[in-house]
Design a protein around this motif. Structure first.
Motif, short mmCIF file in Angstrom:
data_model
loop_
_atom_site.label_atom_id
_atom_site.label_comp_id
_atom_site.label_asym_id
_atom_site.label_seq_id
_atom_site.Cartn_x
_atom_site.Cartn_y
_atom_site.Cartn_z
N HIS B 155 25.07 -1.16 -15.71
CA HIS B 155 24.54 -2.53 -15.88
C HIS B 155 25.22 -3.49 -14.91
O HIS B 155 24.57 -4.33 -14.29
CB HIS B 155 24.75 -3.00 -17.33
CG HIS B 155 23.95 -2.23 -18.33
ND1 HIS B 155 22.64 -1.88 -18.11
CD2 HIS B 155 24.26 -1.74 -19.56
CE1 HIS B 155 22.17 -1.20 -19.16
NE2 HIS B 155 23.15 -1.10 -20.05
N LYS B 156 26.55 -3.35 -14.80
CA LYS B 156 27.30 -4.25 -13.91
C LYS B 156 26.90 -4.02 -12.44
O LYS B 156 26.82 -4.96 -11.64
CB LYS B 156 28.81 -4.03 -14.08
CG LYS B 156 29.33 -4.51 -15.42
CD LYS B 156 29.31 -6.03 -15.47
CE LYS B 156 29.84 -6.58 -16.77
NZ LYS B 156 29.63 -8.04 -16.89
N LEU B 157 26.66 -2.75 -12.10
CA LEU B 157 26.24 -2.42 -10.73
C LEU B 157 24.89 -3.06 -10.43
O LEU B 157 24.68 -3.64 -9.35
CB LEU B 157 26.18 -0.90 -10.55
CG LEU B 157 25.65 -0.42 -9.20
CD1 LEU B 157 26.54 -0.90 -8.04
CD2 LEU B 157 25.55 1.11 -9.17
N GLN B 158 23.98 -2.97 -11.39
CA GLN B 158 22.65 -3.56 -11.19
C GLN B 158 22.77 -5.08 -10.99
O GLN B 158 22.04 -5.66 -10.18
CB GLN B 158 21.73 -3.25 -12.39
CG GLN B 158 21.32 -1.78 -12.49
CD GLN B 158 20.81 -1.20 -11.18
OE1 GLN B 158 20.02 -1.81 -10.48
NE2 GLN B 158 21.30 -0.01 -10.82
N GLU B 159 23.69 -5.70 -11.73
CA GLU B 159 23.89 -7.15 -11.57
C GLU B 159 24.35 -7.46 -10.14
O GLU B 159 23.88 -8.43 -9.53
CB GLU B 159 24.94 -7.65 -12.57
CG GLU B 159 24.45 -7.72 -14.01
CD GLU B 159 25.56 -8.10 -14.98
OE1 GLU B 159 25.37 -7.86 -16.19
OE2 GLU B 159 26.61 -8.61 -14.55
N SER B 160 25.26 -6.63 -9.63
CA SER B 160 25.75 -6.85 -8.26
C SER B 160 24.63 -6.64 -7.24
O SER B 160 24.53 -7.39 -6.26
CB SER B 160 26.91 -5.89 -7.96
OG SER B 160 28.09 -6.37 -8.53
N ILE B 161 23.81 -5.61 -7.48
CA ILE B 161 22.70 -5.35 -6.56
C ILE B 161 21.73 -6.54 -6.55
O ILE B 161 21.25 -6.97 -5.50
CB ILE B 161 21.99 -4.03 -6.93
CG1 ILE B 161 22.90 -2.83 -6.59
CG2 ILE B 161 20.65 -3.89 -6.20
CD1 ILE B 161 22.39 -1.48 -7.01
N GLU B 162 21.47 -7.08 -7.74
CA GLU B 162 20.57 -8.26 -7.82
C GLU B 162 21.15 -9.44 -7.04
O GLU B 162 20.44 -10.16 -6.35
CB GLU B 162 20.33 -8.64 -9.28
CG GLU B 162 19.42 -7.68 -10.04
CD GLU B 162 18.12 -7.41 -9.32
OE1 GLU B 162 17.48 -8.38 -8.86
OE2 GLU B 162 17.73 -6.22 -9.18
N LYS B 163 22.47 -9.64 -7.17
CA LYS B 163 23.12 -10.73 -6.45
C LYS B 163 22.97 -10.54 -4.94
O LYS B 163 22.72 -11.49 -4.19
CB LYS B 163 24.60 -10.81 -6.82
CG LYS B 163 24.85 -11.40 -8.20
CD LYS B 163 26.35 -11.41 -8.50
CE LYS B 163 26.60 -11.90 -9.92
NZ LYS B 163 27.99 -11.76 -10.32
N MET B 164 23.15 -9.30 -4.48
CA MET B 164 23.03 -9.02 -3.04
C MET B 164 21.60 -9.27 -2.57
O MET B 164 21.39 -9.76 -1.46
CB MET B 164 23.48 -7.58 -2.74
CG MET B 164 24.99 -7.40 -2.88
SD MET B 164 25.59 -5.81 -2.27
CE MET B 164 25.03 -4.71 -3.56
N LYS B 165 20.64 -8.92 -3.42
CA LYS B 165 19.24 -9.14 -3.05
C LYS B 165 18.96 -10.64 -2.89
O LYS B 165 18.05 -11.05 -2.16
CB LYS B 165 18.31 -8.53 -4.10
CG LYS B 165 18.19 -7.02 -3.98
CD LYS B 165 17.24 -6.43 -5.00
CE LYS B 165 17.08 -4.93 -4.79
NZ LYS B 165 16.33 -4.29 -5.88
N LYS B 166 19.75 -11.45 -3.61
CA LYS B 166 19.57 -12.91 -3.51
C LYS B 166 20.43 -13.50 -2.40
O LYS B 166 20.56 -14.72 -2.29
CB LYS B 166 19.92 -13.56 -4.85
CG LYS B 166 18.89 -13.28 -5.94
CD LYS B 166 19.33 -13.82 -7.28
CE LYS B 166 18.31 -13.45 -8.35
NZ LYS B 166 18.87 -13.56 -9.69
N GLY B 167 21.10 -12.62 -1.64
CA GLY B 167 21.86 -13.10 -0.50
C GLY B 167 23.34 -13.31 -0.75
O GLY B 167 24.05 -13.84 0.11
#
Lengths: 54, 489
Positions: B155-167
């Protein structure tokens, strides 16, 4: 033009003194025919080690 | 009728219990005491931790399996051992405290003729301030040591991936959370699986990745490194590992003891005595292992814990604990039968046995902080030792006290290890390795300590296929499905 495998050598001193696989070596890692052959060979090698360990 | 009590239901304990039940049949009783309701194929937690497998795919309920095997299952944790009985009980017994089966919190004394200690480790998050409290994971980092931890990590990894997708750029710090950790292999698998998933998500350029480890060099793995045959060369695992880290753009810091964890940063001390701080947005740090804290009492109630257990909480067995300094260490220091030297009806297997010393060269910083990996005792060796111990106990019961004890020295057995570097049927890779023997024997193999005819490694898709097949094979075997004994440990 810098080749793919050469990019990471320049990242830092740590990476600069390693070996990094080139295009052919990387391609062979996921080449289905070659990897099927390696699959058979690795399994045989592992079976030998497993049999020596029981 | 004899009763064998097995403390722990992990890889080693489950192997010992299922083989003991098979070999002893209905004539004797096999009891498993484990606080868990489910069995977990721990190597696949890596894939749960990156969202490539569900928790349900790597676990199953123990109760129906033990019913099928005729094993008495007590969902409880072992608290103490009374190897001579007590003032009120002539038989040796183990005191347990239930964690399930509707008896939570209740205590019981379970008498035994033989006991096998396979409790595994206590995940000692509390050893590093901020990493966690006692055996509980803290709030700043994630872990893949249990299926629940791995699910949380995903779950935490997915949160980080989402943040990266937002720049938003993210810093990933993965490795070991203390100077005395083991299980570098699990962290090694995790960092490359995370890197693989980030690449798949199309945000690799937004991620800074760093490995931090208590190994004195990359590729030590708690085994003092290894020399393996790769492409016709005999290559140090240092070169093998550094090549992979450089190829995948992962920086590394080795010889590091994490001394404190806070929100978004860790403090560390290096082997040269220097200290520093490393920031992170996502961190997976493996905790050090300790014994589970079993106590032992004599017949008169005196505390005899130090007689049975080493100071780190692991059970003493037939190892040479007086080997002295590194120069004097020998392969023959390592235990063969895993029988406790004080009580012949007591054995230990898997992580629960106390190793005679570490395998890697001992090191410490100028400040006196020990920074070296402790020996791995998981996976294939753990299963083989569990089976050998079960065999010994069964022979002692059926053939009498003079029965020959079965041997499984880590200095005489090899191990096959497959370290995932990314999951995918046609895009995955894994480092497939064999090592023989696990503990190097420099008297028998003066060059590298190991037989290079049987120590090899390579990275590729074939290794990933093998790891995937092994997942299904071991889940099948552990559930005792038809032909389970044909699958080797």
């Amino acid at each position: 033009m810098v080749k793919h495998e050469e990019v990471n050598f320049a990242r830092n001193d740590q990476s600069n003194t390693t070996m990094i696989p080139g295009r052919f070596a990387r391609a062979m890692r996921t080449n289905l025919i070659w990897q099927f052959i390696r699959f058979v060979i690795i399994n045989l090698k592992m079976l030998v080690v497993v049999s020596k360990s029981h | 009728m004899a009763r064998v009590v097995i403390l722990g239901g992990g890889v080693s304990g489950h192997t010992a219990a299922t083989f003991a039940a098979k070999w002893l049949g209905n004539s004797h009783e096999v009891v498993v005491v484990t606080p868990n309701a489910k069995w977990n194929w721990i190597p696949s937690n890596i894939w749960v931790g990156v969202g490539q497998m569900s928790k349900e795919e790597v676990t199953f309920d123990l109760d129906p399996v033990y019913k099928k095997a005729g094993i008495t299952y007590k969902q409880a944790k072992a608290v103490s051992l009374n190897p001579e009985g007590s003032a009120n009980e002539t038989q040796p017994f183990v005191t347990i405290e239930y964690t399930g089966q509707g008896k939570e919190g209740e205590s019981e004394e379970v008498t035994y003729d033989y006991v096998i200690n396979a409790t595994g480790p206590k995940l000692n998050f509390g050893a590093t301030p901020g990493l966690g409290e006692g055996s509980q994971l803290g709030e700043h980092t994630v872990s893949v040591c249990t299926a629940d931890h791995a699910e949380h990590a995903s779950h935490k990894l997915q949160e980080s991936i989402e943040k990266m997708k937002k720049g938003e750029r993210q810093k990933f710090l993965i490795g070991t959370g203390h100077g005395m950790c083991t299980c570098q292999g699990a962290a090694f698998e995790y960092i490359f699986n995370v890197e693989h998933e980030i690449k798949k998500a199309g945000v690799r350029d937004m991620a800074d990745m760093k490995w931090i480890s208590n190994e004195s060099f990359l590729g030590d793995f708690g085994m003092g490194g290894l020399h393996m045959k790769v492409g016709g060369y005999v290559v140090s695992s240092k070169i093998f590992s550094e090549s992979l880290y450089a190829e995948r753009g992962v920086d590394w810091m080795v010889g590091a003891h994490v001394s404190k964890v806070e929100a978004g940063s860790i403090d560390y001390e290096l082997l040269d005595g220097s200290t520093g701080t490393e920031n992170f947005d996502f961190a997976m740090l493996i905790p050090p292992f300790a014994g589970v804290g079993l106590k032992a009492y004599g017949k008169d109630g005196a505390d005899i814990t130090a007689t049975i257990f080493a100071p780190n909480g692991f059970m003493k067995v037939d190892a040479n604990y007086a080997a002295g300094t590194y120069e004097n260490w020998k392969a023959s220091d390592w235990p063969r039968t895993y029988q406790n030297p004080s009580y012949s009806n007591m054995f230990a297997c898997g992580i629960a046995f106390a190793p005679p010393h570490i395998i890697s060269k001992p090191m410490s910083s100028p400040n006196g902080t020990p920074i070296n990996p402790t020996p791995p005792r998981t996976g294939m060796p753990s299963g083989i030792i569990g089976k050998a111990v079960a065999h010994s106990v069964c022979d002692l019961i059926t053939k009498g006290e003079g029965a020959h004890l079965h041997e499984a020295s880590m200095a005489e057995m090899g191990a096959a290890c497959v370290a995932s570097a990314g999951k995918g049927l046609t895009t995955g890779t894994a480092a497939a390795m064999t090592v023989f023997p696990v503990v190097p024997d420099f008297e028998k193999y003066p060059g590298t300590g190991r037989d290079t005819d049987y120590t090899f490694g390579e990275i590729g898709l074939a290794g990933h296929w093998i790891k995937h097949i092994l997942h299904h094979l071991f889940m099948y075997k552990a559930q005792l499905k038809p032909g389970w004994t044909l699958v080797p440990e």
